[in-house]
Design a protein around this motif. Structure first.
Motif, PDB file in Angstrom:
ATOM      1  N   HIS A 169      37.079  72.461  87.809  1.00 25.95           N
ATOM      2  CA  HIS A 169      38.402  71.877  88.026  1.00 25.95           C
ATOM      3  C   HIS A 169      39.416  72.626  87.156  1.00 25.95           C
ATOM      4  O   HIS A 169      39.174  72.831  85.960  1.00 25.95           O
ATOM      5  N   GLY A 190      43.148  72.140  90.997  1.00 27.24           N
ATOM      6  CA  GLY A 190      42.332  72.819  91.997  1.00 27.24           C
ATOM      7  C   GLY A 190      40.860  72.721  91.675  1.00 27.24           C
ATOM      8  O   GLY A 190      40.457  72.328  90.579  1.00 27.24           O
ATOM      9  N   ALA A 225      37.730  81.741  87.570  1.00 26.19           N
ATOM     10  CA  ALA A 225      36.447  82.388  87.844  1.00 26.19           C
ATOM     11  C   ALA A 225      36.252  83.593  86.933  1.00 26.19           C
ATOM     12  O   ALA A 225      35.157  83.816  86.389  1.00 26.19           O
ATOM     13  N   SER A 266      44.778  79.717  88.780  1.00 24.44           N
ATOM     14  CA  SER A 266      44.281  79.984  90.128  1.00 24.44           C
ATOM     15  C   SER A 266      42.764  79.984  90.112  1.00 24.44           C
ATOM     16  O   SER A 266      42.126  80.136  89.052  1.00 24.44           O
ATOM     17  N   ALA A 267      42.194  79.838  91.282  1.00 26.75           N
ATOM     18  CA  ALA A 267      40.736  79.898  91.387  1.00 26.75           C
ATOM     19  C   ALA A 267      40.210  81.236  90.875  1.00 26.75           C
ATOM     20  O   ALA A 267      39.196  81.297  90.179  1.00 26.75           O
ATOM     21  N   ASP A 268      40.913  82.310  91.198  1.00 30.56           N
ATOM     22  CA  ASP A 268      40.470  83.640  90.762  1.00 30.56           C
ATOM     23  C   ASP A 268      40.534  83.778  89.244  1.00 30.56           C
ATOM     24  O   ASP A 268      39.642  84.368  88.624  1.00 30.56           O
ATOM     25  N   TRP A 324      31.496  83.148  94.304  1.00 29.43           N
ATOM     26  CA  TRP A 324      32.515  82.110  94.144  1.00 29.43           C
ATOM     27  C   TRP A 324      33.020  81.594  95.489  1.00 29.43           C
ATOM     28  O   TRP A 324      33.177  82.356  96.447  1.00 29.43           O
ATOM     29  N   GLY A 325      33.318  80.313  95.501  1.00 26.06           N
ATOM     30  CA  GLY A 325      34.014  79.702  96.633  1.00 26.06           C
ATOM     31  C   GLY A 325      33.178  79.681  97.896  1.00 26.06           C
ATOM     32  O   GLY A 325      31.952  79.684  97.878  1.00 26.06           O
ATOM     33  N   ILE A 336      37.087  74.955  92.442  1.00 30.25           N
ATOM     34  CA  ILE A 336      36.304  76.025  93.042  1.00 30.25           C
ATOM     35  C   ILE A 336      34.855  75.828  92.631  1.00 30.25           C
ATOM     36  O   ILE A 336      34.558  75.426  91.506  1.00 30.25           O
ATOM     37  N   VAL A 396      36.665  75.803  98.147  1.00 26.34           N
ATOM     38  CA  VAL A 396      37.846  75.992  97.301  1.00 26.34           C
ATOM     39  C   VAL A 396      38.886  74.965  97.726  1.00 26.34           C
ATOM     40  O   VAL A 396      39.091  74.739  98.922  1.00 26.34           O
ATOM     41  N   PRO A 421      42.837  74.680  96.609  1.00 34.66           N
ATOM     42  CA  PRO A 421      43.928  75.143  95.740  1.00 34.66           C
ATOM     43  C   PRO A 421      44.678  73.974  95.111  1.00 34.66           C
ATOM     44  O   PRO A 421      44.713  72.867  95.658  1.00 34.66           O
ATOM     45  N   THR A 469      30.785  73.353  89.566  1.00 35.38           N
ATOM     46  CA  THR A 469      32.069  72.920  90.122  1.00 35.38           C
ATOM     47  C   THR A 469      33.105  72.980  89.010  1.00 35.38           C
ATOM     48  O   THR A 469      32.914  72.387  87.949  1.00 35.38           O
TER      49      THR A 469
END
Length: 423
Positions: free
Chosen positions: A280, A187, A291, A286-288, A317-318, A189, A329, A331, A278
């Motif tokens: 990866h 993913g 972060a 997960s993105a959360d 974020w995002g 974000i 974002v 996923p 950015t």
């Protein structure tokens, strides 16, 4: 099936003509807001071959199109989404193209043009396969949906809107650039890290901040951001050492300090600095979660700094668009190698290409993560090589495009005539 496969070869010029038509529509993103005409063209094609069409604006001038062919026994047989984006990478003047970027040119079984590999070739193959099924009156008991979406190149996630509009299926193929390998992906974000001073100081006061006896506890936001960039590099190295995921080379999970903005004028000490990063991450994250890892690490770094402990960095974020919000974002998703559709697709590939299908993880990202996040088992499987996507003189191998179309036909007929699994 033999007749269908033969028609792909006999009618190859129709497929090439279809792809040539798609390339001729100038749909680079950025600037975007330029896909009305190509989406109307695709909608007309779908209606001609018996699909019900839903078309709506994601942004003015950028509509999504979803075509649905309802199966003869929808409730009892497997359904399929074919997904692709019709925006293409931007084209700059004087880039050195040998052929006009928005004109399909054929040389030695290779077709040149912006979007040929990423990913109007995949869209053309999907449309042509569906056309052949319609014209040959092939019965499909399950539903087939074609999603022609906008915005993938700039993180605008037209596919996400399809999911929010409740378009689902038992399986999805994103026909994006994968060199006809089955790809999952990590993913991505993006985020903004901001250091901001509560006061603005003339550069003549800098001596009081940095020299003995000055008595002014203040700081340059640019210099403090330097500390945070170093902290991000340390975290990135730690991730490379301590995190891994099958199919990815070590260190694929990166934190890129992509853009920095700061200061207002040479006569002032910089009172604000913003860093655009950015990130990866792997499919088991997960993105959360990533972060939060970054925030925790940078806040700990700030807490150890005499000035930043009282003026900690802030985070954003995002976002739903690199154009509108300067954020995006994507996923992650992995492939369930035991899924029946994956097995059917691999079998169809081997029948066509006379070699086993490869399953791997893409070093890039596409909209497949949104489909997977909506609970739809998904693979990225499309023609074209990643090294040619976004490149000057972008091109696709015509023989691979034809074989990809044959594979789609084999897979669609088998999958959409397979009974649903009942729990």
């Amino acid at each position: 099936m033999k007749t269908l496969i033969q028609q792909v070869e006999k009618r190859r010029d129709e497929l090439i003509g279809l792809l040539s038509d798609l390339i001729a529509f100038r749909t680079p993103a950025p600037p975007a807001r330029n896909t009305d005409e190509i989406q109307s063209y695709i909608a007309d094609k779908l209606q001609t071959i018996g699909f019900d069409v839903d078309q709506w604006d994601v942004y003015p001038g950028d509509p999504n199109v979803v075509g649905t062919r309802t199966g003869s026994h929808s409730e009892d047989f497997q359904s399929l989404i074919l997904n692709g984006h019709i925006d293409v990478a931007s084209v700059e003047e004087n880039e050195g193209w040998e052929t006009p970027p928005f004109e399909a040119v054929i040389r030695d079984r290779t077709l040149f043009g912006r979007g040929s590999a990423d990913m109007k070739g995949g869209i053309a193959a999907c449309l042509f396969a569906l056309q052949l099924l319609h014209e040959n009156d092939v019965d499909l008991r399950g539903d087939v949906l074609l999603q022609s979406v906008i915005g993938e190149e700039v993180g605008e996630a037209g596919t996400k809107q399809c999911c929010e509009r409740d378009y689902g299926a038992d399986f999805a193929i994103v026909a994006d650039t994968s060199d006809c390998e089955l790809h999952g992906q990590g993913g991505v974000i993006t985020g903004w890290v901001t250091v901001k001073s509560p006061a603005t100081h003339h550069d003549g006061t800098r001596q009081r901040m940095v020299h003995a006896g000055g008595g002014l506890r203040a700081a340059s936001a640019i210099e403090k951001m330097n500390k945070l960039i170093t902290a991000l590099q340390e975290l990135e190295r730690d991730w490379a050492i301590n995190k891994s995921y099958p199919g990815f080379t070590p260190g694929t999970n990166t934190i890129n300090p992509a853009v920095i903005e700061g200061g207002r004028h040479a006569a002032f000490v910089a009172d604000e600095c913003r860093l655009w990063i950015t990130v990866h991450f792997y499919p088991d994250e997960s993105a959360d979660s990533v972060a939060k890892e970054i925030e925790d690490h940078l806040l700990a770094t700030a807490n150890a700094d005499l000035w930043m402990k009282d003026h900690p960095p802030t985070f954003q974020w995002g976002g739903g668009s690199m154009i509108e919000e300067r954020g995006e974002v994507f996923p992650s998703f992995s492939i369930d190698e035991d899924h029946a559709a994956v097995n059917d697709l691999m079998e169809a590939h081997e029948q066509t290409f006379s070699e086993p299908a490869k399953i791997s993880m893409s070093p890039s990202v596409n909209d497949g993560g949104w489909l997977a996040e909506a609970g739809i088992p998904t693979v990225c499987y499309g023609p074209g090589k990643l090294e040619h996507a976004h490149a000057v003189n972008e091109h696709i191998d015509i023989d691979q495009l034809l074989d990809y179309t044959k594979t789609l036909l084999r897979f669609i007929v088998k999958w959409c005539n397979q009974p649903k699994e009942r729990s």
